[in-house]
Design an enzyme around this catalytic site. Structure first.
Site, mmCIF file in Angstrom:
data_model
loop_
_atom_site.group_PDB
_atom_site.id
_atom_site.type_symbol
_atom_site.label_atom_id
_atom_site.label_comp_id
_atom_site.label_asym_id
_atom_site.label_seq_id
_atom_site.Cartn_x
_atom_site.Cartn_y
_atom_site.Cartn_z
ATOM 1 N N ARG A 110 0.897 -1.167 0.119
ATOM 2 C CA ARG A 110 0.066 -0.041 0.031
ATOM 3 C C ARG A 110 0.814 1.321 -0.036
ATOM 4 N NH1 ARG A 110 -5.490 1.473 1.829
ATOM 5 N NH2 ARG A 110 -5.436 3.448 2.975
ATOM 6 N N HIS A 137 -7.157 1.208 -7.058
ATOM 7 C CA HIS A 137 -7.447 0.478 -5.909
ATOM 8 C C HIS A 137 -8.011 -0.807 -6.224
ATOM 9 C CE1 HIS A 137 -7.693 -0.023 -1.659
ATOM 10 N NE2 HIS A 137 -8.394 0.942 -1.275
ATOM 11 N N GLN A 140 -10.202 -2.916 -3.687
ATOM 12 C CA GLN A 140 -11.524 -2.274 -3.152
ATOM 13 C C GLN A 140 -12.401 -2.613 -4.134
ATOM 14 O OE1 GLN A 140 -12.122 -0.463 -0.419
ATOM 15 N NE2 GLN A 140 -14.253 -0.994 -1.266
ATOM 16 N N CYS A 267 -15.864 3.529 0.142
ATOM 17 C CA CYS A 267 -14.852 2.484 0.631
ATOM 18 C C CYS A 267 -14.125 2.804 2.187
ATOM 19 C CB CYS A 267 -13.912 2.640 -0.273
ATOM 20 S SG CYS A 267 -12.698 4.152 -0.521
ATOM 21 N N ARG A 295 -13.960 -6.850 1.932
ATOM 22 C CA ARG A 295 -12.639 -6.907 1.455
ATOM 23 C C ARG A 295 -11.925 -8.112 1.637
ATOM 24 N NH1 ARG A 295 -9.760 -1.789 1.097
ATOM 25 N NH2 ARG A 295 -8.031 -3.179 0.686
#
Length: 310
Positions: A110, A137, A140, A267, A295
């Site tokens: 990340r 992302h 997500q 998110c 997730r």
């Protein structure tokens, strides 16, 4: 290594693999319903595998969900903050990739600059997974799509509205639209438009990507309304950004413009009273808590795909 399955963007997997990942995630989630969260899946498909997780940005959902994902698959994780690694003291990304590839079975990172994850993947001999970059992302969005499928929403032909910044989450949504065949109307203030390359590729795939400065036009008739925080971690010019974004708040008027059975996604973390009102995020059409949990389930299947077990 050309045969490695990296998951840097959704296009790395392609539409057939994305559908397989979503199907596997739904099946695995149902199979462990009511189980203790720490119990390993019955088949333990990643037993003895180790996932290295590198964090250059703060995280709650990405950190916990990937840790729980590899545990439920039978593996284990090593969590590293970039500032506590030699990476944070000047070791090159290439050397970090080479070393970790000798020690673990996959790497999730990340980070801020997407070029970093591309370089990491280039030099790694194990799969690299994008836990978030400034460009995209993808994990997500897999959780978002799984959440919608659970509610019976057909992805093919879906009408989705986005309100707010043309950021990394929107980039991955647009990419998903082109790969899986749904349309997006994005209400975005001037100067905050998404990357033109993502838009062009999705349009070339035959879907409709509409950019408008009218938030109600973006929401009109949509099956799903999505937003995100207006100011990302470390983003400069916060007050000016918030001022530009204020007309794009997801509130009762926006949801009223959408379809009567429209769902709301975010998110998280949410800045309540900025990009979304309490009445919407806590309302009956909000799926944000399912979305957060998913997730775990989506990333389990991403890990399986990346490691060649799906």
């Amino acid at each position: 290594m050309a045969d490695l399955r990296h998951f840097l963007n959704l296009a790395d997997a392609g539409p057939e693999a994305l559908r397989a990942i979503l199907a596997d995630a739904g099946t695995r989630k149902q199979a462990r319903a009511s189980w203790p969260k720490g119990r390993v899946d019955a088949d333990a498909p990643l037993a003895d595998r180790v996932l290295a997780m590198i964090f250059e940005k703060n995280s709650t959902r990405t950190r916990v969900s990937f840790d729980m994902a590899i545990r439920q698959l039978g593996g284990s994780s090593i969590v590293m903050e970039a500032g506590g690694m030699q990476l944070g003291r000047g070791e090159t990304i290439a050397d970090t990739a080479r070393v970790l590839s000798r020690m673990v079975d996959a790497i999730m990172i990340r980070t801020n600059d997407h070029a970093k994850i591309e370089e990491l993947a280039h030099y790694a001999s194990v799969p690299v997974i994008n836990g978030l970059t400034d460009q995209s992302h993808p994990c997500q969005i897999m959780a978002d799509l799984l959440t919608l499928q659970e509610q019976g929403v057909a992805l093919q032909g879906m009408e989705l509205a986005w309100l707010g910044d043309g950021n990394n989450v929107l980039h991955s949504l647009i990419e998903a639209a082109g790969l899986l065949g749904f349309n997006i109307r994005a209400g975005i203030p001037a100067g905050f438009e998404p990357d033109a390359g993502f838009v062009a590729r999705a349009r070339e795939a035959g879907v409709s990507i509409t950019l408008t400065q009218d938030p109600l036009e973006a929401a009109r008739g949509a099956q799903v309304v999505v937003t995100d925080t207006w100011v990302s971690m470390g983003q400069p010019g916060g007050e000016a950004v918030i001022a530009a974004m204020e007309p794009y708040q997801v509130n009762e008027a926006v949801m009223a413009a959408a379809a009567s059975d429209a769902w709301f996604l975010h998110c998280l973390p949410a800045h309540r009273g900025e990009e979304v009102t309490d009445a919407v995020i806590d309302g009956p059409r909000s799926l944000v808590w399912d979305e957060a949990e998913n997730r775990i389930h989506a990333q389990k299947s991403v890990l399986l795909w990346a490691m060649g077990a799906l």
